[in-house]
Design an enzyme around this catalytic site. Structure first.
Site, PDB file in Angstrom:
ATOM      1  N   HIS A 291      -6.702 -36.121  15.222  1.00  0.00           N
ATOM      2  CA  HIS A 291      -6.555 -37.535  14.845  1.00  0.00           C
ATOM      3  C   HIS A 291      -7.777 -38.005  14.069  1.00  0.00           C
ATOM      4  CE1 HIS A 291      -3.427 -37.488  17.960  1.00  0.00           C
ATOM      5  NE2 HIS A 291      -2.911 -38.532  17.315  1.00  0.00           N
TER       6      HIS A 291
ATOM      7  N   LYS B 105     -10.231 -42.787  16.607  1.00  0.00           N
ATOM      8  CA  LYS B 105      -9.404 -42.811  17.820  1.00  0.00           C
ATOM      9  C   LYS B 105     -10.292 -42.773  19.057  1.00  0.00           C
ATOM     10  CE  LYS B 105      -5.442 -40.659  20.116  1.00  0.00           C
ATOM     11  NZ  LYS B 105      -4.870 -41.973  20.478  1.00  0.00           N
TER      12      LYS B 105
HETATM   13  N1  LIG Z   1       2.789 -44.759  20.515  1.00  0.00           N
HETATM   14  C1  LIG Z   1       2.538 -44.510  19.220  1.00  0.00           C
HETATM   15  O1  LIG Z   1       3.440 -44.088  18.461  1.00  0.00           O
HETATM   16  C2  LIG Z   1       1.180 -44.789  18.694  1.00  0.00           C
HETATM   17  C3  LIG Z   1       0.215 -45.230  19.540  1.00  0.00           C
HETATM   18  N2  LIG Z   1      -1.013 -45.582  19.077  1.00  0.00           N
HETATM   19  C4  LIG Z   1      -1.923 -46.175  20.038  1.00  0.00           C
HETATM   20  O2  LIG Z   1      -2.012 -47.564  19.764  1.00  0.00           O
HETATM   21  C5  LIG Z   1      -3.292 -48.050  20.174  1.00  0.00           C
HETATM   22  C6  LIG Z   1      -3.952 -48.802  19.012  1.00  0.00           C
HETATM   23  O3  LIG Z   1      -4.209 -47.898  17.969  1.00  0.00           O
HETATM   24  P1  LIG Z   1      -4.819 -48.420  16.579  1.00  0.00           P
HETATM   25  O4  LIG Z   1      -3.975 -49.490  16.012  1.00  0.00           O
HETATM   26  O5  LIG Z   1      -5.095 -47.217  15.763  1.00  0.00           O
HETATM   27  O6  LIG Z   1      -6.204 -49.025  17.082  1.00  0.00           O
HETATM   28  P2  LIG Z   1      -7.143 -50.121  16.375  1.00  0.00           P
HETATM   29  O7  LIG Z   1      -8.496 -49.936  16.970  1.00  0.00           O
HETATM   30  O8  LIG Z   1      -7.010 -50.070  14.905  1.00  0.00           O
HETATM   31  O9  LIG Z   1      -6.546 -51.509  16.866  1.00  0.00           O
HETATM   32  C7  LIG Z   1      -6.623 -51.896  18.203  1.00  0.00           C
HETATM   33  C8  LIG Z   1      -6.187 -53.326  18.323  1.00  0.00           C
HETATM   34  O10 LIG Z   1      -6.181 -53.657  19.697  1.00  0.00           O
HETATM   35  C9  LIG Z   1      -7.071 -54.734  19.928  1.00  0.00           C
HETATM   36  N3  LIG Z   1      -7.779 -54.541  21.189  1.00  0.00           N
HETATM   37  C10 LIG Z   1      -8.385 -53.425  21.610  1.00  0.00           C
HETATM   38  N4  LIG Z   1      -8.933 -53.629  22.804  1.00  0.00           N
HETATM   39  C11 LIG Z   1      -8.671 -54.902  23.148  1.00  0.00           C
HETATM   40  C12 LIG Z   1      -8.968 -55.706  24.284  1.00  0.00           C
HETATM   41  N5  LIG Z   1      -9.664 -55.229  25.330  1.00  0.00           N
HETATM   42  N6  LIG Z   1      -8.535 -56.985  24.302  1.00  0.00           N
HETATM   43  C13 LIG Z   1      -7.822 -57.469  23.278  1.00  0.00           C
HETATM   44  N7  LIG Z   1      -7.521 -56.768  22.146  1.00  0.00           N
HETATM   45  C14 LIG Z   1      -7.936 -55.494  22.116  1.00  0.00           C
HETATM   46  C15 LIG Z   1      -8.032 -54.741  18.766  1.00  0.00           C
HETATM   47  O11 LIG Z   1      -8.536 -56.061  18.601  1.00  0.00           O
HETATM   48  P3  LIG Z   1      -9.873 -56.369  17.777  1.00  0.00           P
HETATM   49  O12 LIG Z   1      -9.451 -56.388  16.327  1.00  0.00           O
HETATM   50  O13 LIG Z   1     -10.308 -57.674  18.269  1.00  0.00           O
HETATM   51  O14 LIG Z   1     -10.810 -55.231  18.108  1.00  0.00           O
HETATM   52  C16 LIG Z   1      -7.124 -54.299  17.624  1.00  0.00           C
HETATM   53  O15 LIG Z   1      -6.371 -55.354  17.124  1.00  0.00           O
HETATM   54  C17 LIG Z   1      -4.073 -46.840  20.666  1.00  0.00           C
HETATM   55  O16 LIG Z   1      -3.943 -46.750  22.068  1.00  0.00           O
HETATM   56  C18 LIG Z   1      -3.334 -45.665  20.014  1.00  0.00           C
HETATM   57  O17 LIG Z   1      -3.476 -44.460  20.696  1.00  0.00           O
HETATM   58  C19 LIG Z   1      -1.346 -45.464  17.760  1.00  0.00           C
HETATM   59  C20 LIG Z   1      -0.425 -44.987  16.870  1.00  0.00           C
HETATM   60  C21 LIG Z   1       0.911 -44.614  17.262  1.00  0.00           C
HETATM   61  O1  LIG Z   2      -4.367 -43.337  17.982  1.00  0.00           O
HETATM   62  C1  LIG Z   2      -3.541 -42.883  17.162  1.00  0.00           C
HETATM   63  O2  LIG Z   2      -3.715 -42.947  15.938  1.00  0.00           O
HETATM   64  C2  LIG Z   2      -2.321 -42.257  17.693  1.00  0.00           C
HETATM   65  N1  LIG Z   2      -2.115 -42.320  18.975  1.00  0.00           N
HETATM   66  C3  LIG Z   2      -0.988 -41.860  19.682  1.00  0.00           C
HETATM   67  C4  LIG Z   2      -1.381 -40.883  20.759  1.00  0.00           C
HETATM   68  O3  LIG Z   2      -2.440 -41.072  21.391  1.00  0.00           O
HETATM   69  O4  LIG Z   2      -0.638 -39.942  21.020  1.00  0.00           O
HETATM   70  C5  LIG Z   2       0.138 -41.408  18.794  1.00  0.00           C
HETATM   71  C6  LIG Z   2      -0.242 -40.872  17.449  1.00  0.00           C
HETATM   72  O5  LIG Z   2      -0.548 -39.514  17.549  1.00  0.00           O
HETATM   73  C7  LIG Z   2      -1.348 -41.652  16.766  1.00  0.00           C
END
Ligand SMILES: NC(=O)C1=CN([C@@H]2O[C@H](COP(=O)(O)OP(=O)(O)OC[C@H]3O[C@@H](n4cnc5c(N)ncnc54)[C@H](OP(=O)(O)O)[C@@H]3O)[C@@H](O)[C@H]2O)C=CC1
Ligand SMILES: O=C(O)C1=N[C@H](C(=O)O)C[C@H](O)C1
Length: 263
Positions: free
Chosen positions: A150, A154
């Protein structure tokens, strides 16, 4: 499927995935983003105003969206699940990295509202997981090693998807029950091990590779996400499927099995 226009709330609206979900929703016919919130102030995303996350309760009560889509962090996802339970709003969460107690809190929310949690919303990953279960069961005694790659921002490791795949392998292979995270020094492979390797580099969207080896042969099963749109589309399909359902605990497999995910 809700049957009408789908209204959604998006948390983590300023994050990589939150932005992607809003853009995908704006592009999709019959979907409206009624609420978008972020912890820190954020400019509008794809023309959608982003509000302070502290106002989520009030915004959900006013807008009554069909579903909330969350990609944030474990702590906030739990807090947002409680907000959904209070407001009667179904929740889709793709957040990963939950501790067991946090998962218990999500499950508690699912007693009041439908909660759909998926570690990966790519259809190809669902197919990968089926293929891995089949291959691992068909190749008893073969070694299994998992590598995930990743982007360098991440937070959690190994990925949520990797953990799901490990659960899959263990569900069909009683002889494999010990996850070994990397190896160093004098560390020969032992029976029962599944090797787990997490790489963080550049802007890689997400890749998962399962290696099975034995009997003088190797089998590699790999999924690579081309962009985050694939996750956002899947999450919106899940929101569409979840809207109007009974309270309960759901997964992306429920959406795909139903075959009515709007695709
Ligand atoms: N299930 C799936 O298909 C996928 C899952 N994911 C998961 O999604 C999650 C987010 O990934 P990603 O978008 O890349 O991460 P980013 O770091 O780009 O974004 C995280 C977001 O969550 C907010 N956030 C984080 N912690 C807190 C908190 N304690 N309180 C309030 N807001 C919070 C951040 O706010 P702020 O801007 O204020 O920091 C930001 O808006 C991860 O867990 C990732 O593994 C990602 C891709 C695909
Ligand atoms: O954090 C990411 O970017 C992603 N998170 C998910 C995971 O933890 O499996 C899904 C995807 O691989 C992208």
């Amino acid at each position: 499927m809700s049957g009408g226009p789908l209204t959604v709330a998006v948390t983590g609206a300023g994050g990589r995935m939150g932005r992607e979900v809003i853009s995908a929703a704006v592009d999709r016919e019959g979907v409206a983003v009624e609420v978008a919130v972020n912890r820190t102030p954020t400019d509008p995303v794809a023309g959608v105003a982003v509000e302070d996350a502290d106002r989520l309760d009030e915004l959900l009560a006013a807008a009554e969206p069909d579903a909330l889509v969350d990609f944030t962090g474990p702590e906030s996802a739990v807090a947002y699940a409680e907000a959904c339970a209070d407001a009667g709003v179904p929740m889709v969460t793709g957040t990963t990295g939950f501790a067991d107690a946090q998962l218990d809190s999500l499950r508690a929310a699912s007693e009041s509202v439908p909660v759909l949690k998926a570690s990966n919303f790519a259809r190809g990953v669902a197919a990968l997981r089926r293929a891995v279960r089949e291959a691992a069961a068909a190749l008893p005694g073969y070694d299994v090693e998992l590598t995930e790659t990743h982007h360098n921002a991440k937070r959690d490791a190994p990925s949520g998807t990797a953990k799901s795949i490990l659960d899959d392998v263990e569900s069909v292979r009683d002889d494999l029950d010990r996850r070994v995270h990397g190896r160093e020094g004098d560390a020969p492979r032992e029976e029962g091990e599944i090797g787990v390797h997490a790489r963080r580099a550049g802007d890689v969207t997400g890749a998962h590779e399962v290696l099975l080896a034995g009997n003088r042969e190797t089998l590699e099963l790999t999924h690579r996400a081309g962009d985050r749109g694939v996750f956002a589309e899947g999450a919106l399909d899940a929101a569409d499927w979840l809207a109007g359902r009974d309270p309960g605990w759901y997964g992306f497999g429920d959406v795909l099995d139903a075959g009515d995910a709007g695709v």
